[in-house]
Design a protein around this motif. Structure first.
Motif, PDB file in Angstrom:
ATOM      1  N   GLU A1244      32.656   3.989  18.957  1.00  0.00           N
ATOM      2  CA  GLU A1244      32.139   2.859  19.757  1.00  0.00           C
ATOM      3  C   GLU A1244      31.090   3.336  20.762  1.00  0.00           C
ATOM      4  O   GLU A1244      30.114   2.644  21.035  1.00  0.00           O
ATOM      5  N   MET A1245      31.317   4.525  21.328  1.00  0.00           N
ATOM      6  CA  MET A1245      30.398   5.072  22.333  1.00  0.00           C
ATOM      7  C   MET A1245      29.153   5.699  21.703  1.00  0.00           C
ATOM      8  O   MET A1245      28.314   6.253  22.409  1.00  0.00           O
ATOM      9  N   ASP A1246      29.065   5.642  20.386  1.00  0.00           N
ATOM     10  CA  ASP A1246      27.951   6.254  19.644  1.00  0.00           C
ATOM     11  C   ASP A1246      27.875   7.771  19.898  1.00  0.00           C
ATOM     12  O   ASP A1246      26.811   8.330  20.129  1.00  0.00           O
ATOM     13  N   LYS A1247      29.031   8.430  19.884  1.00  0.00           N
ATOM     14  CA  LYS A1247      29.083   9.883  20.102  1.00  0.00           C
ATOM     15  C   LYS A1247      29.361  10.652  18.813  1.00  0.00           C
ATOM     16  O   LYS A1247      29.614  11.849  18.839  1.00  0.00           O
ATOM     17  N   LEU A1248      29.354   9.977  17.673  1.00  0.00           N
ATOM     18  CA  LEU A1248      29.518  10.666  16.387  1.00  0.00           C
ATOM     19  C   LEU A1248      28.133  10.945  15.810  1.00  0.00           C
ATOM     20  O   LEU A1248      27.186  10.226  16.124  1.00  0.00           O
ATOM     21  N   LYS A1423      26.455  15.709  17.321  1.00  0.00           N
ATOM     22  CA  LYS A1423      26.155  15.072  18.605  1.00  0.00           C
ATOM     23  C   LYS A1423      27.194  15.471  19.664  1.00  0.00           C
ATOM     24  O   LYS A1423      26.861  15.652  20.826  1.00  0.00           O
ATOM     25  N   SER A1424      28.453  15.597  19.208  1.00  0.00           N
ATOM     26  CA  SER A1424      29.541  15.887  20.154  1.00  0.00           C
ATOM     27  C   SER A1424      30.486  16.945  19.599  1.00  0.00           C
ATOM     28  O   SER A1424      30.695  17.030  18.394  1.00  0.00           O
ATOM     29  N   VAL A1425      31.041  17.719  20.527  1.00  0.00           N
ATOM     30  CA  VAL A1425      32.111  18.665  20.192  1.00  0.00           C
ATOM     31  C   VAL A1425      33.326  18.253  21.000  1.00  0.00           C
ATOM     32  O   VAL A1425      33.220  17.986  22.198  1.00  0.00           O
ATOM     33  N   VAL A1426      34.470  18.182  20.330  1.00  0.00           N
ATOM     34  CA  VAL A1426      35.711  17.785  21.013  1.00  0.00           C
ATOM     35  C   VAL A1426      36.716  18.921  20.898  1.00  0.00           C
ATOM     36  O   VAL A1426      37.004  19.392  19.800  1.00  0.00           O
ATOM     37  N   PHE A1427      37.229  19.369  22.040  1.00  0.00           N
ATOM     38  CA  PHE A1427      38.324  20.336  22.038  1.00  0.00           C
ATOM     39  C   PHE A1427      39.621  19.531  22.117  1.00  0.00           C
ATOM     40  O   PHE A1427      39.948  18.971  23.161  1.00  0.00           O
ATOM     41  N   ASN A1456      27.209  16.551  23.818  1.00  0.00           N
ATOM     42  CA  ASN A1456      28.401  16.108  24.545  1.00  0.00           C
ATOM     43  C   ASN A1456      29.581  17.013  24.211  1.00  0.00           C
ATOM     44  O   ASN A1456      29.816  17.320  23.044  1.00  0.00           O
ATOM     45  N   VAL A1457      30.307  17.422  25.233  1.00  0.00           N
ATOM     46  CA  VAL A1457      31.516  18.219  25.035  1.00  0.00           C
ATOM     47  C   VAL A1457      32.677  17.454  25.653  1.00  0.00           C
ATOM     48  O   VAL A1457      32.660  17.144  26.849  1.00  0.00           O
ATOM     49  N   PHE A1458      33.672  17.125  24.816  1.00  0.00           N
ATOM     50  CA  PHE A1458      34.843  16.380  25.285  1.00  0.00           C
ATOM     51  C   PHE A1458      36.068  17.291  25.261  1.00  0.00           C
ATOM     52  O   PHE A1458      36.299  18.005  24.286  1.00  0.00           O
ATOM     53  N   PHE A1459      36.844  17.239  26.328  1.00  0.00           N
ATOM     54  CA  PHE A1459      38.120  17.958  26.388  1.00  0.00           C
ATOM     55  C   PHE A1459      39.218  16.912  26.289  1.00  0.00           C
ATOM     56  O   PHE A1459      39.467  16.161  27.240  1.00  0.00           O
ATOM     57  N   TYR A1460      39.862  16.845  25.126  1.00  0.00           N
ATOM     58  CA  TYR A1460      40.880  15.822  24.878  1.00  0.00           C
ATOM     59  C   TYR A1460      42.258  16.359  25.258  1.00  0.00           C
ATOM     60  O   TYR A1460      42.847  17.151  24.533  1.00  0.00           O
ATOM     61  N   ASP A1461      42.726  15.965  26.426  1.00  0.00           N
ATOM     62  CA  ASP A1461      44.034  16.371  26.950  1.00  0.00           C
ATOM     63  C   ASP A1461      44.197  17.888  27.020  1.00  0.00           C
ATOM     64  O   ASP A1461      45.246  18.433  26.686  1.00  0.00           O
ATOM     65  N   ILE A1462      43.149  18.576  27.434  1.00  0.00           N
ATOM     66  CA  ILE A1462      43.233  20.011  27.734  1.00  0.00           C
ATOM     67  C   ILE A1462      43.524  20.117  29.232  1.00  0.00           C
ATOM     68  O   ILE A1462      42.888  19.413  30.027  1.00  0.00           O
ATOM     69  N   PRO A1463      44.487  20.961  29.654  1.00  0.00           N
ATOM     70  CA  PRO A1463      44.783  21.067  31.095  1.00  0.00           C
ATOM     71  C   PRO A1463      43.517  21.327  31.910  1.00  0.00           C
ATOM     72  O   PRO A1463      42.700  22.174  31.539  1.00  0.00           O
ATOM     73  N   LEU A1464      43.358  20.586  33.006  1.00  0.00           N
ATOM     74  CA  LEU A1464      42.150  20.698  33.821  1.00  0.00           C
ATOM     75  C   LEU A1464      41.864  22.134  34.278  1.00  0.00           C
ATOM     76  O   LEU A1464      40.713  22.574  34.213  1.00  0.00           O
TER      77      LEU A1464
END
Length: 1710
Positions: A1244-1248, A1423-1427, A1456-1464
């Motif tokens: 939806e965010m056009d991040k793919l 476009k994006s990398v998700v950890f 874009n780099v997304f951290f999906y529920d990685i401890p801060l």
């Protein structure tokens, strides 16, 4: 349930030696494991067994879905339903049987008849409160056990950088080395060795001792005073930070410390001296994991030259959940485990004493001693006199009190216990202790090491007094640590006593001294004086008590030692001849001659030498895996060049492979055209193209050619103008209708144009259209807030026109731009551009003005659209783009045959130099070779595809352009001009005597991803290659933090080769040939200009900025917060290490930092100066570039650091806190359950397209399947209820129609009647209609797929899917790919991985879940990398490599780099961490030296320099054989240690490694008594003098387990250098470390499914592990056949048979 011993209980035997009186037992657990599997813990259900049916698809697979795929989807849907029924977390308490441990609450040590006990208050174990406490302890143990059982054995410092640190629990450190046989000083030596190993490897650590833990040591005074001495020693004599301010792990201070510093991990022991301490450590483990701090077990650690390995436990959500659930219980347990009430000391059962009274007495005595010794003294003297004086005073007091109060009753009740020592006997013991300290003060360590080894025990009467003195020592050290007004020399804290020496003295005075004058030895004047001084002080401190004079030392005949247990070690055991077996080799003589000449060598008639004659000579005739003969010809590898000579089937296979390589290569690059290179294109000078452009006079032909080019360009320009004329109006309309779509089309069209003037016209039209859109938007919004993104497009076009088309801008154009700037409200920019302050009469300007300053607007809103610095002058060497300055420098290096280290970010264009280098060598000759070294097979395949796509060349028969050499696959190795290989395979070629002709042909070696030089596995091979190659090289990487250091080292290697070659050239042709000369390049290869220079080409600027986001789940919503890079910093980090150099900010983030700084510090002096509108690089600047923003960013960073200097620490802390995101914690189960929804959110965010990095292979596949199922469910919910029925009906009808059509023979249509013809036509029409309707029904709706059908045509898609037809899960992968989903990991088949890579690159697949296999150089930009998962493998290096995939150059303006529920805290560490520095390895292994010697011998063809490798025949009983082998190896290794001991630095050996405390006494004048106590038969030539104090001698080196503790440290040798085959491995606490039996299990049952279930392995991982084992067995069989004389030898036949059986079993499962 049956009970079994727990992991913790298994160390009981080890601690029995240490703790005699532990009455407690640990809980025993049932061995049934209820811990959830890897898949369960991530929220997925384990997969059921895959049906191993055939995977061949039907002929028209594009229309029909195979049964297998349907079954797999059905299975996945069933699993999804089951998943919803899953319970949250298993309750371990019901799954295990636990024995109760009521003793937990009773006293820690109390045994009947004990003469020294610590009495602690008891509690009623039957009370409800205590029963609840015991029940909780069971849960706690199970929770900890479940966590520890999942520990991973990893390199602990792999992600270590200078700003990181970890915590070592002080008590765990103590427990690691506690052993009653270890002498006091040796104990400190071992601890310092352990800490120094970390320090040498660059680790930063702190040690924490908890105050409450001290209570557990009171029953063991020896360990208590060791602990106290260790704390004081580390604090005063080392630079190690020691924390003792924390009361317990649950204290608020400790929690604040963890929160502020967030250590990398905590090293903890999982077993204590008692079950009480074990439970206490369990609380500490549970607490650490709950605070997101990982735990490393103290036991089982190993180390080599570069790394430390250990068991690492990852903190996960269930640990936090456990703590939240049981926090009260944990606090209660902690309070109960550590007694707060003061215990009582009881001697001889009736003499009682409180610890407070000892403390009080110590305090008074210290005060008195300060008056006696006001100038201070050595800590050994002080502690000695205090312990003796306080001990004697308290003991005498106790005896007096007991005698007075008890009287005759005492005598009567004392019959059943030991009689207390008399005060006189106690004084005798103290005199001997003073004498012992006198020896310690004067006798050097070298002499003490020689003292005889004596094993004895104190009598029951003496032990209580010694233990009481140890308590006194503890309190004395504690008291002295708080004394600042008294000068004490604390240097020798590690040497306060020596039990061995004391026992020797006690034995001498008890047994020998009384036997006559000949045994009465003199102390020596100096020693006597020292001893008298100590004893006089003791008597003065005793005050009211008199204990006699210093001499005689023994005044009573009281026995102190148990005579029955007194033993002396006989050190006269013979050690066989020590010496090395001489090897005649020029190589050895040249490189090690100086060292070897000083070492003993065995005679030629020595049995050890003569025994070698019977063994067969090794001559490496066969390949170790295949058994094929090795020759200099091409037989070693398959030669595909001369395909005509092969059978048609093989020729077809080669052609198919080459076609695929071309196709695969075309997906890697935009251009599919091939660069054709002919041999006659050779240019004499590499720079000819550049020089040609500099010629002044042109020939007639050149003039005509230029004229023709001009005409052609004019024609093309005219054509483009007409094209634009036709598209101009539609494009304008499209921009006005939809700005984003219109601009994208405009830019796509611009890329197709070549004419600059046409491009200019397009840009001007685009600018006008964008402005109209902005004006229209402003009119619509009126006074409402405006969408400034529309204004961004206007300003962006202005930037492009001013920067790229400056030469085409006329006055009218500039006036137009000025007007537009005024319209936007940027009056100052308009004036600056027009050089005037003209006023505008347009009343509507204010309506369209942007209410933001021009500089802020450009930084905050244009952000990533800001232009980069780019060159405009083309380079004739590069066709398709204009290279940057750093890229030109690379090309220059290649042209000059120089080496280069290239460090540049991912996707910056550094690999172009590699292909330029290849082209140059291809042009130069047909014999020259370029070797491309890649770290992985996947990268090898990628490079091969690119080469096939780029280069073709007509070569003589037998030669090809590209060859491949990996462990699994080899083609055209010796007959290609470009060889693509992995490091291990190139090393085989470089060191093979039979490949030296080929090595001479190498012109260049390209090392891709050279940072692997610092990796864990195979890193030394990279170093071997960089050292051994003679030609120039290119070393490429994106992640080297110390490139200067690396380049300097490589330059020194090149200088060495320069000197070596100059020496060879200067020598006579008739001189003796040697290895170096033999390797000189003599071939048909055209002689290149030699250059030994190594250039460093460094480029740090990423083309695309990376923006980071922290994502968390709150209820059913996703919270996605921008993560400012500065939020990762802390005040301490900035203060100690500065702001990391590679912590870059995007323009928007720079503005955000400035705004926050202004907000936090209202009176900030530089606020005005650094305001974007006032900043010197921005003021009145129409086009602000990225380079300008970098200056602004650097200024802000400097200012932030300066704030701390100015004392504004609180402000900086507030600012950083303000920038921090606030993520929400959620369970792993919930996280994975919502994973598909998160992918939808990104869509939806056009991040793919995006790559989702997950480190568990099972989770990678499950996550992709989860997303796939989500789309299936969505489609099912949106389609009509009867759709499936309709599909079945149409399929049946279509089948019937096809059957009817088959009856008609198409060849006989002429013979058919007209009615039949009509029927046939009708059937064909029906078939087409049915197919159309069925296709419409089976078509995937656009909302139910992420795939982009426009990206790939159907024919290409069919071609790609064709590669999956024989793969086991090919149909399922195909179905997922059709939905735009794929997964990628190292255990997949190559074809499966390649399909995902190609479709992702082509833009068809948009979602890929992957492990770190995609991190190393694979060309899959997104476009994006998700950890999506935290892991120990997610470190600084992997983070840089993985995040580098984000941001496709030419497609995305930002990554874009997304951290999906990685401890801060982990996110912050990754952002701020620099990449670990590369460090040299080059460990010389035995096999490397043998290979070099074989190469030297064979290359020179010298008969007397042949290397030999020997192998004993294996007996039937394999265990006996291994033990026999180990014994021999240990023996040989011991001889090696004994021989090389002469090379040790003995000055260093007499110093403690960490504190550098020196034990070489300069004032020793000898002593008759000391000489008597020495054992001159004791051989300790190769033993550390510190280890000698614990009774270790040379003979002990023949036992492998002693080596690490005993070896001379300066030799740099440990037991890992000894090639032992361990049948059993144990950790340092005596617990067995079981080895996995997967290879044997598979041999027995042959089932891959059973193997994966039993061993928690992924199916593909298990397969590759078995394949490796199969190759190993094959290698052993082949090598044995060469070494063995008898071809019918049973062992040889057994290995060959085993190899065949294993191979058959493996083939059955593929």
């Amino acid at each position: 349930m049956p009970e079994s011993r727990s992991v913790m209980d298994s160390a009981e035997d080890h601690f029995k030696k240490v703790v005699h009186n532990d009455a407690n037992e640990n809980a025993s657990y049932d061995d049934k494991d209820s811990e959830c599997s890897d898949s369960e813990k991530t929220g997925f259900i384990p997969k059921k067994e895959d049906k191993e049916s055939g995977s061949t698809s039907d002929s028209d697979e594009e229309n029909d879905t195979s049964d297998k795929a349907e079954a797999a989807v059905a299975q996945m849907l069933k699993e999804a339903e089951d998943r919803e029924k899953e319970a949250e977390d298993p309750d371990y308490s019901n799954a295990y049987s636990i024995s109760t441990t009521e003793e937990v609450t009773q006293q820690a040590s109390q045994t009947e008849g004990e003469d020294f006990t610590v009495l602690q208050h008891e509690r009623d174990s039957q009370s409800p409160e205590i029963r609840k406490h015991l029940e909780f302890l069971k849960k706690l143990r199970l929770h900890v056990w479940a966590s520890l059982s999942r520990a991973q054995y990893v390199s602990l410092l792999k992600d270590f950088v200078e700003s990181e640190f970890f915590v070592i629990d002080g008590d765990s450190l103590l427990l690691m080395f506690l052993d009653e046989e270890t002498q006091y000083l040796n104990f400190f030596y071992q601890i310092e060795c352990f800490l120094q190993d970390f320090t040498e490897k660059g680790a930063k650590y702190v040690i924490a001792f908890f105050k409450d833990a001290e209570q557990m040591y009171f029953p063991y005074p020896h360990f208590l005073f060791l602990r106290t001495a260790l704390i004081e020693h580390l604090r005063h004599n080392t630079s190690t930070a020691v924390h003792t301010e924390f009361s317990s792990c649950l204290s608020s201070k400790w929690e604040i410390f963890l929160k502020k510093s967030y250590p990398y991990f905590i090293i903890l022991s999982d077993i204590g001296l008692t079950s009480l301490q074990t439970d206490y450590l369990s609380v500490l483990i549970a607490h650490s994991l709950s605070k997101k701090i990982n735990v490393v077990l103290a036991s089982g650690q190993e180390y080599d030259i570069l790394r430390v390995y250990g068991y690492h436990v990852q903190s996960v959500y269930k640990h936090r959940l456990f703590f939240q659930k049981y926090e009260k219980d944990l606090r209660y347990a902690c309070e109960n485990l550590v007694r707060s009430k003061e215990p009582l000391i009881c001697l001889y059962e009736h003499l009682k004493l409180s610890l407070k009274s000892i403390q009080k007495e110590v305090r008074q005595t210290v005060h008195l001693l300060k008056q006696l010794w006001p100038e201070g003294s050595d800590i050994r003297r002080v502690v000695c006199v205090l312990a003796c004086a306080v001990g004697l005073k308290i003991y005498s007091n106790m005896l007096e009190s007991a005698n007075t109060s008890m009287g005759a009753k005492t005598e009567q009740s004392a019959r059943g216990r030991s009689k207390p020592l008399s005060p006189e006997a106690a004084a005798d013991l103290c005199r001997m202790q003073c004498l012992t300290v006198t020896f310690l003060l004067h006798m050097p360590l070298s002499q003490r090491a020689q003292i005889r080894i004596m094993k004895s025990c104190w009598t029951k009467q003496v032990l209580p007094l010694i233990k009481m003195q140890q308590l006194c020592t503890h309190f004395a050290l504690t008291q002295l640590s708080d004394t600042n007004d008294w000068k004490l020399d604390l240097t020798y804290l590690p040497d306060l006593n020596d039990d061995s020496l004391l026992i020797n003295l006690a034995h001498y005075y008890e047994v020998k001294y009384t036997e006559g004058l000949e045994f009465k030895k003199e102390l020596g004047k100096e020693m006597e004086n020292e001893y008298e001084c100590l004893w006089d002080t003791v008597t003065k401190l005793a005050v009211k008590y008199s204990f006699g004079d210093a001499f005689p030392i023994r005044k009573t005949s009281q026995l102190f030692l148990d005579q029955e247990q007194t033993l002396f070690r006989d050190c006269e055991e013979e050690i066989p001849n020590i010496g090395l077996i001489s090897v005649k080799s020029d190589l050895v003589e040249d490189y090690a001659g100086d060292v070897l000449k000083n070492l003993p060598v065995l005679e030629s008639n020595d049995p050890a030498v003569t025994s070698l004659i019977k063994y067969k000579e090794f001559d490496e005739l066969c390949h170790w895996h295949s058994g094929r003969p090795l020759t200099e010809e091409y037989e070693r590898v398959r030669c595909n060049a001369d395909a005509k000579s092969k059978d048609p089937k093989e020729r077809r296979q080669i052609q198919k492979l080459q076609t695929f390589h071309h196709f695969y290569g075309s997906t890697l690059e935009d251009s599919t055209s091939k660069l054709i290179v002919h041999q006659d294109d050779v240019s004499g000078n590499a720079n000819a193209a550049v020089k040609k452009t500099q010629k002044k006079h042109k020939s007639k032909a050149e003039t005509i050619a230029e004229e023709n080019n001009r005409r052609l360009k004019s024609k093309e320009e005219k054509k483009e103008q007409e094209q634009w004329k036709a598209l101009c109006i539609p494009t304008e309309k499209e921009i006005k209708a939809n700005l984003t779509v219109g601009i994208n089309k405009l830019e796509k069209f611009l890329k197709t144009l070549k004419s600059k003037s046409v491009k200019f016209s397009v840009e001007m039209t685009g600018l006008s259209a964008c402005l109209e859109v902005w004006k229209e938007h402003c009119r619509e919004q009126g006074n409402k807030s405006k969408d400034l993104r529309k204004a961004v497009q206007v300003m962006r076009r202005i930037h492009i026109l001013l920067e790229k088309y400056q030469d085409l801008l006329e006055k009218r154009h500039l006036q137009k731009l000025t007007r537009y700037l005024r319209l936007l409200g940027f009056e100052n920019l308009a004036c600056f551009l027009s050089d005037s302050t003209g006023e505008s009469n347009d009343q509507n300007i204010s309506n369209y003005a942007i209410e933001v300053g021009p500089a802020r607007f450009q930084l905050q809103y244009m952000d990533y659209y800001l232009l980069r610095e780019e060159r405009n002058d083309p380079d004739p060497r590069v066709q398709h783009f204009i290279p940057d300055t750093w890229q030109r420098e690379l090309l220059d290096a290649v042209d000059n045959n120089e080496s280069a280290v290239i460090v540049a970010p991912t996707s910056s264009g550094k690999t172009y130099a590699s292909y330029y280098c290849m082209e140059k060598v291809l042009k130069t000759s047909n014999e020259g070779v370029v070797v491309y070294v890649a770290p992985t097979k996947a990268l090898v395949n990628q490079v091969v595809g690119t080469i096939y796509n780029r280069f073709t060349k007509k070569l003589p028969d037998g030669l090809v352009v590209c060859g491949v050499f990996t462990r699994d696959y080899r083609n055209d190795v010796m007959n290609s001009q470009i060889l693509v290989t992995v490091p291990q395979c190139l090393e085989i070629l470089m060191l093979s005597p039979r490949c030296q002709k080929w090595t001479k042909r190498i012109q260049y070696v390209i090392f891709d991803e050279v940072h692997c030089l610092g990796g864990e596995i195979g890193a030394e091979v990279w170093e071997h290659l960089l050292v051994t190659i003679r030609c120039p090289f290119l070393a490429l990487s994106a992640t080297v933090s110390n490139p200067g250091h690396l380049t300097e080292w490589l330059q020194s290697v090149k200088r060495y080769w320069q000197r070596a070659e100059n020496k060879i050239e200067g020598s006579s042709m008739n001189s003796e040939k040697n290895f170096t000369r033999n390797c000189r390049v003599k071939s048909k290869v055209q002689e290149q200009k030699k250059s030994y220079r190594v250039r460093l080409v460094l480029y740090e600027e990423r083309y695309n900025d990376l923006e980071k986001y922290v994502c968390s789940l709150k209820g059913s919503d996703f919270i996605i917060e921008h993560c400012h890079p500065c939020a990762a910093l802390t005040v301490n980090h900035i203060e100690n290490y500065g702001i990391p150099s590679d912590l870059s900010l995007s323009p928007r983030e720079s503005i955000q930092l400035y705004d926050t700084m202004v907000k936090v510090w209202k009176q900030w002096p530089r606020a005005q100066e650094l305001d974007p509108e006032e900043f010197v690089s921005f003021k009145n600047k129409v086009v602000i570039k990225k380079a300008d923003v970098r200056k602004y960013e650097q200024e802000l960073k400097k200012e932030l650091s300066k704030w701390i200097v100015l004392g504004q620490r609180q402000k900086v802390s507030e600012l950083l806190e303000h920038l921090k995101p606030k993520p929400v914690d959620c369970s792993e189960q919930e996280k994975w359950k919502r994973f598909a929804s998160f992918v939808d959110k990104l869509h939806e965010m056009d991040k793919l397209p995006a790559i989702f990095f997950i480190f568990n292979v099972d989770s990678v596949e499950r996550a992709a399947e989860n997303v796939f199922l989500n789309l299936l469910k969505k489609q099912k919910s949106e389609q009509y209820p009867n759709t499936e029925r309709e599909k079945e009906r149409l399929s049946d009808e279509l089948r019937k129609v096809k059957k009817m059509l088959i009856k008609f023979n198409p060849q006989d249509t002429k013979k058919l009647s007209s009615s039949k013809m009509e029927n046939m036509a009708l059937l064909l029409t029906t078939k087409q209609q049915l197919e159309k309707r069925l296709k419409r029904l089976t078509a995937i709706p656009s909302v139910c797929t992420y795939a982009d059908p426009k990206a790939v045509d159907e024919d290409t898609l069919r071609k790609i899917f064709h590669r999956l037809r024989f793969e086991r899960r090919g149909d399922l992968q195909r179905m997922m790919a059709l939905r735009g989903i794929g997964y990628h990991h190292g255990s997949m088949a190559t074809k499966e991985r390649q399909v995902v890579e190609m479709l992702f690159r082509l833009g068809y697949i948009k979602v890929v879940t992957a492990t770190s296999t995609l991190a190393l150089g694979i060309n899959m930009p997104c476009k994006s990398v998700v950890f999506a998962e935290d892991s120990v493998f997610l470190d600084a290096l992997n983070y840089r490599q993985m995040s580098g995939r984000a941001g496709r150059r030419g497609q995305d303006m930002i990554g874009n780099v997304f951290f999906y529920d990685i401890p801060l805290p982990k996110v912050e560490r990754l952002i701020k961490s620099n990449v670990p520095q590369l460090k040299g390895q080059f460990p010389l292994t035995v096999s490397l030296i043998l290979r070099l010697m074989l190469l030297a011998a064979r290359a020179d063809d010298k008969a007397d320099a042949r290397a030999k490798v020997f192998l004993e025949d294996l007996p039937e009983d394999f265990a006996d054989a291994v033990n026999e082998y180990n014994t021999k190896v240990e023996e040989n290794f011991a001889h090696f240690l004994l021989t090389t001991a002469k090379l040790a630095d003995m000055e260093q050996e007499y110093r403690l490694p960490l504190s550098k405390t020196d034990f070489t006494s300069k004032n020793w004048h000898g002593s008759e008594l000391a000489s008597y106590l020495m054992d001159n038969t004791k051989s300790i030539s190769a033993i550390s003098p510190f280890a000698c104090l614990s009774g270790v001698v040379d003979n002990d080196l023949f036992h492998g387990e002693v080596i690490n503790k005993a070896v001379l440290r300066s030799l740099g040798i440990n037991v890992t250098n000894c090639p032992l085959l361990y049948l059993n491995k144990y950790d340092n606490q005596g617990r067995k470390r079981p080895l996995n039996a997967y290879a044997l299990d598979f041999y027995k049952h042959g089932s891959l499914i059973a193997l994966t279930t039993d061993n928690w392995l992924n199916e593909r991982d298990a397969y590759y592990a078995l394949k490796d084992f199969s190759l190993l067995i094959k290698s052993i069989g082949t090598s044995l056949s060469e070494l063995c004389d008898d071809p019918n030898d049973n062992v040889l036949l057994a290995f060959q048979q085993l190899s065949e059986i294993y191979e058959k079993k493996l083939k059955c499962i593929t």
